[in-house]
Motif scaffolding. Structure first.
Motif, PDB file in Angstrom:
ATOM      1  N   THR A 212       0.842  -1.197   0.000  1.00 37.59           N
ATOM      2  CA  THR A 212       0.000   0.000   0.000  1.00 37.59           C
ATOM      3  C   THR A 212       0.872   1.240   0.000  1.00 37.59           C
ATOM      4  N   GLN A 214       1.491   4.429   1.518  1.00 35.61           N
ATOM      5  CA  GLN A 214       1.058   4.997   2.786  1.00 35.61           C
ATOM      6  C   GLN A 214       1.194   6.517   2.851  1.00 35.61           C
ATOM      7  N   ASN A 217      -0.266   8.701   5.687  1.00 37.61           N
ATOM      8  CA  ASN A 217      -0.310   7.976   6.957  1.00 37.61           C
ATOM      9  C   ASN A 217       1.002   8.223   7.690  1.00 37.61           C
ATOM     10  N   TYR A 223       2.251   0.261   9.151  1.00 36.95           N
ATOM     11  CA  TYR A 223       2.630  -0.107   7.790  1.00 36.95           C
ATOM     12  C   TYR A 223       2.832  -1.618   7.661  1.00 36.95           C
ATOM     13  N   ASP A 227       4.866  -1.832   2.020  1.00 38.72           N
ATOM     14  CA  ASP A 227       4.252  -0.523   1.813  1.00 38.72           C
ATOM     15  C   ASP A 227       5.289   0.553   1.480  1.00 38.72           C
ATOM     16  N   THR A 229       6.667   4.145   2.279  1.00 38.48           N
ATOM     17  CA  THR A 229       6.713   5.044   3.428  1.00 38.48           C
ATOM     18  C   THR A 229       6.253   6.446   3.044  1.00 38.48           C
ATOM     19  N   ASP A 230       5.446   7.052   3.906  1.00 36.88           N
ATOM     20  CA  ASP A 230       5.015   8.432   3.698  1.00 36.88           C
ATOM     21  C   ASP A 230       6.240   9.344   3.622  1.00 36.88           C
TER      22      ASP A 230
END
Length: 495
Positions: A212, A214, A217, A223, A227, A229-230
């Motif tokens: 995903t 993120q 987020n 997480y 995923d 990382t923002d």
């Protein structure tokens, strides 16, 4: 219908010739001047990062790979101008792989058997629960994401089985509750290197985008392993890392992140590897006729645009360049109408390296059920153009943070993205060798298609030295990349 793998065989090893158009980097040309550290103090050097820092190669970490890591090469150069000892948390063997409680949790390294990669014989002997006595200068941790370097308990053996901790850090963490950054700053280093963030998008990419994104987020505790990382999380983490590493006045060098989609893991298997004769093509077209007619029905009812219908139609021809059939979750969802979200790949999609032995295999031995042809490839086998765009956006954001923080702290900066993009697009010539990203033969990457070869690590080390020279006024000459192999042999006695 298809002779599996005959159209996906690896090319044989060849000697790569130099091109006059390639950039020639003369790292080992003597200028007659004595070596100097410039304004930097290399007496206590530590390296933080992930598998690239550890020396991971051929899908494993092993002693010889650790010796050829770019930090180990840097430390040898630093020793020429007063650099101190550089300790490494060595694995127990050159087989690679890990044991936990005597059970294999990570397999051995790969070698080239003449036609492709294969695991070396032998069983790993590196037991995760056998903690080494540190501290260690090379703190590269395979699998680590940026925020993992700040996570308490990342070196706790109790969390390995659940994925809460990292087996490589468990082996040399000062305590089960410490953080990577805490163990690094406790050493009061005078100089550091930091190359972290690749895994914040790499696992998303290698899983075919099955994780995903993120972005938005801000809680990495939520997480998943694959995923993205923002970017704000990454920027805050990176700031904390650099603040900690420079708190006692240490100088350092940092590197940005390459686009992972330029590595052999994504560029080796073509999107269109399917050869067919006229009979096979006709059979497949008949099999997809109902699907194609369903698309037209959806268009006539206003469910699809003509553009998307054209994108989703599946048509084969008697040629050697038919594209694979793939799932694509970004397509309009028409499963309620019995129309699957599938299409044929285009040059904008990337097929992952492991697919080279999967495309063309039969499902349950049924000659009519061919993976990637009559049976669409699942999401994990393909990185579609939308997912590639998400990866690029995140990488650009991470790199903006790295560059800004490096500038604000007066650190040496390595543009690894530009450098490895050049390797992927024509190559770099150094010491009479042209080094490219071509799988097996290019010399830059190991057999996992992700991590560098010894020669690739040597070239990376030289780029770090270039940046250090430019920032701190040192005059390192670098290493001769020709002295580093491109493939490890099966037998460690031949290292």
């Amino acid at each position: 219908m298809i002779k599996n793998n005959k159209w996906l065989l690896l090319v044989a090893l060849t000697v790569m010739a130099c091109s006059e158009d390639d950039e020639v980097i003369k790292y080992d040309t003597a200028d007659g001047l004595p070596l100097t550290a410039g304004s930097a103090d290399f007496s206590k050097y530590i390296a933080l990062g992930n598998s690239l820092t550890a020396g991971f190669s051929d899908n494993a970490l092993f002693i010889e790979g650790q010796k050829n890591s770019y930090p180990a090469i840097l430390a040898d150069q630093f020793a020429l101008v007063g650099g101190g000892d550089f300790t490494i948390p060595f694995m127990s063997d050159n087989t690679g792989g890990l044991l936990l409680g005597g059970n294999v949790i990570s397999g051995p390294r790969l070698f080239f058997n003449g036609s492709g990669p294969a695991p070396v014989s032998g069983v790993p002997t590196t037991e995760v629960s056998s903690v080494l006595s540190g501290p260690f200068n090379n703190m590269g941790i395979p699998g680590a994401k940026s925020y993992h370097l700040l996570a308490p308990g990342y070196g706790n053996v109790a969390g390995v089985a659940t994925g809460q901790s990292n087996p490589y850090f468990v082996r040399f963490a000062s305590s089960p509750s410490t953080t990577v950054l805490a163990d690094a700053t406790a050493q009061n280093a005078t100089f550091f290197s930091l190359w972290i963030g690749n895994n914040d998008i790499l696992s998303f990419a290698t899983s075919g985008g099955s994780g995903t994104n993120q972005t938005g987020n801000l809680n990495p505790a939520t997480y998943g392993p694959n995923d993205i990382t923002d970017p704000n999380v990454f920027g805050n983490v990176y700031t904390t890392l650099v603040e900690g590493l420079t708190a006692n006045g240490a100088k350092g060098v940092v590197a940005n992140l390459p686009y992972v989609t330029s590595i052999p893991f994504f560029t080796t298997v073509p999107y269109n590897p399917v050869p067919l004769n006229e009979t096979s093509a006709a059979q497949l077209n008949a099999g997809f006729a109902a699907y194609n007619n369903g698309l037209l029905f959806a268009q006539s009812n206003g469910l699809l645009s003509a553009e998307e219908v054209a994108k989703r139609r599946i048509v084969f021809s008697a040629s050697s360049n038919n594209a694979v059939v793939m799932t694509d979750s970004y397509l309009t969802n028409l499963t309620a109408f019995g129309i699957p979200s599938i299409r044929q790949a285009t040059a904008e999609d990337l097929i992952v390296l492991p697919a080279r032995t999967f495309i063309g295999t039969l499902v349950g031995g049924n000659p009519a059920q061919i993976n990637g042809v009559s049976v669409p490839l699942a999401d994990n086998w393909v990185l579609c153009k939308n997912e590639i765009s998400e990866i690029k956006t995140a990488t650009d954001a991470y790199n903006a943070s790295i560059r800004a923080i490096a500038t604000s702290k007066g650190l040496a900066f390595v543009d690894a993205n530009a450098f490895l993009n050049q390797v992927a697009n024509g190559g770099i010539t150094a010491n009479n060798y042209t080094i490219t990203s071509s799988y097996v033969t290019g010399g830059a990457f190991s057999l996992d298609g992700i991590h560098p070869s010894p020669r690739g690590y040597a070239l990376i080390a030289n780029k770090f030295l270039e940046a250090i020279n430019e920032k701190y006024g040192s005059n390192f000459k670098g290493v001769n990349v020709g002295k580093y192999r491109i493939l490890y042999p099966a037998n460690p006695d031949n290292f």
